[in-house]
Motif scaffolding. Sequence first.
Motif, short mmCIF file in Angstrom:
data_model
loop_
_atom_site.label_atom_id
_atom_site.label_comp_id
_atom_site.label_asym_id
_atom_site.label_seq_id
_atom_site.Cartn_x
_atom_site.Cartn_y
_atom_site.Cartn_z
N HIS A 143 -4.60 14.56 -49.45
CA HIS A 143 -4.17 15.96 -49.54
C HIS A 143 -3.81 16.26 -51.00
CE1 HIS A 143 -3.47 16.57 -45.09
NE2 HIS A 143 -3.62 15.24 -45.18
N HIS A 144 -4.45 17.27 -51.55
CA HIS A 144 -4.14 17.69 -52.92
C HIS A 144 -3.12 18.82 -52.86
CE1 HIS A 144 -5.21 19.98 -56.78
NE2 HIS A 144 -4.49 18.93 -57.11
N ARG A 145 -2.07 18.71 -53.72
CA ARG A 145 -0.99 19.70 -53.73
C ARG A 145 -0.80 20.28 -55.12
NH1 ARG A 145 3.08 16.16 -52.98
NH2 ARG A 145 1.89 15.15 -54.60
N TRP A 146 -0.43 21.53 -55.17
CA TRP A 146 -0.09 22.15 -56.44
C TRP A 146 0.87 23.32 -56.20
CZ3 TRP A 146 -4.40 23.07 -53.65
CH2 TRP A 146 -4.83 24.40 -53.47
N VAL A 147 1.51 23.76 -57.29
CA VAL A 147 2.45 24.87 -57.23
C VAL A 147 1.91 26.00 -58.10
CG1 VAL A 147 4.79 25.67 -57.78
CG2 VAL A 147 4.43 23.37 -56.86
N GLU A 148 1.87 27.20 -57.54
CA GLU A 148 1.50 28.39 -58.30
C GLU A 148 2.74 29.25 -58.49
OE1 GLU A 148 -1.86 30.34 -56.56
OE2 GLU A 148 -3.18 28.61 -56.89
N LYS A 149 2.93 29.71 -59.72
CA LYS A 149 4.09 30.52 -60.08
C LYS A 149 3.65 31.98 -60.11
CE LYS A 149 5.54 26.61 -62.91
NZ LYS A 149 5.82 26.11 -64.27
N GLU A 150 4.17 32.75 -59.17
CA GLU A 150 3.73 34.13 -58.99
C GLU A 150 4.84 35.11 -59.35
OE1 GLU A 150 0.75 33.23 -55.22
OE2 GLU A 150 2.62 34.33 -54.89
N ALA A 151 4.44 36.30 -59.76
CA ALA A 151 5.41 37.35 -60.06
C ALA A 151 6.26 37.65 -58.83
CB ALA A 151 4.67 38.61 -60.51
#
Length: 488
Positions: A143-151
């Motif tokens: 499982h690939h995981r990442w974090v996106e920083k959104e307005a």
Amino acid sequence: MSTQEQAVAVARRLLIDGQLVETGRTLASLDPATGEIYGYAPEAGVAEVDAAVAAARRAFDETDWATNAEFRAHCLDQLHTALRANLEELRALTIAEVGATKALTHANQLETPIEIVRYYADLLKSYDFTEDLGNIEVRGQQHHRWVEKEAAGVVAAIAAYNYPHQLAFAKLAPSLAAGCTVVLKGAPDTPLATLAIGEIIANHTDIPAGVVNVLASSDIEVGKRMTTHPEVDVVTFTGSTPVGRQIMAAASGTLKKVFLELGGKSAAIVLDDADFSLAAMFASFSIVTHAGQGCALTTRLLVPRKDHDRMAELVAGNFAHVKHGDPNDPATYMGPLISEQQREKVDGLVKRAVEAGATLVTGGEKLNPGFFYAPTLLANVDPDSEIAQEEVFGPVLALIPYDDDDDAVRIANNSIYGLSGAVFGADSERAKAIARRIRTGTFSINGGNYFSPDAPFGGYKQSGIGREMGRVGLEEFLQLKTLAEVLP
């Protein structure tokens, strides 16, 4: 309205959904150096708040502002250029409406705040809105995981009167860099300074309609509506701690993200091995900067008990050289308080301090014309007294004796506030050890200057929640979304 009033009101209009608008109602702005009316601004009501929030919501939901970082950087570049191009007009406005001295507009009242826009424009060009967390194995699959920083969304930003450009840009620039849309309200004492920013945005940038909306109002219902509006996602406020508490409670109804930059009662500790002349100069000229109307100013001066009278003499001597008067005069160091109401508050605190046992060494008097108040030194101050605990927001310094380093730390931390502070001492390691024991968000060691666009600013305890400026100032306006996908 007279012809003159109309001319001034037209020059400074509200910005709502890309349009500079009037309301038919006016808010008078005084020149605090004279007490005379300087100009008029259109006054917003709840209807204008609703229109501004609706415009900000549409701009966030229906345009690519929140996702187009390259375009946002372009617009912030434009805004910085336009602010620099209009610098002298803004300077004259700031001197007249805020009562800031001309010298101060070359620093924290105007030119330094403009560089906050430059800082976030540059940061945006390198900031990574995605953080990779790598892979994990779950039940035999990768499982690939990442974090996106959104307005975070629509921001309601409410600024105080004392440093209107600093407070506006410390909210506006990072929120725009993050991809938020904004409804900004200036203080009722300094409406024109904030409305001028909206005018520059409307006339000199490609910032889309609705992304920035700028209001002015003295109506308490306007602030209430901004902080409770169901379409507002984030509230950022600078002002007094009592009002901050009210805003936090009001925003809780819809669980908005709230961050607050509130009051302070900062202490400067003079150690027994310090350069007393340097410490006295720092304390003296700090407390009269902008007539003491700064939340991070060191308003309590802590000195070894044996050196109390010596320090009182040094500070009183410095106060005698403080030139007050016309803020346009380059020789003027101290301008006026913002209003007669504020001057009465300061004078009342001083009078009650003397009645409670403090010694009035110098000052304690109103100076005319305008809303000036003499640089005031109160000595032999009880650390638990009102004058040592309450934020004065005027040129009043409380001199407090202490017995040893532990006693100095105890007194410095004996406050509901925790915004800033200072220490002076010849032994750098000892001074830094003291600094680390004081529960504040910023701290100066031997006159060190912590204040710049890249340095986080904010407080502990009831001085606030969150930080302005620096990378963290951008991140206050972001939400984090963690994503994961199963790899083939």
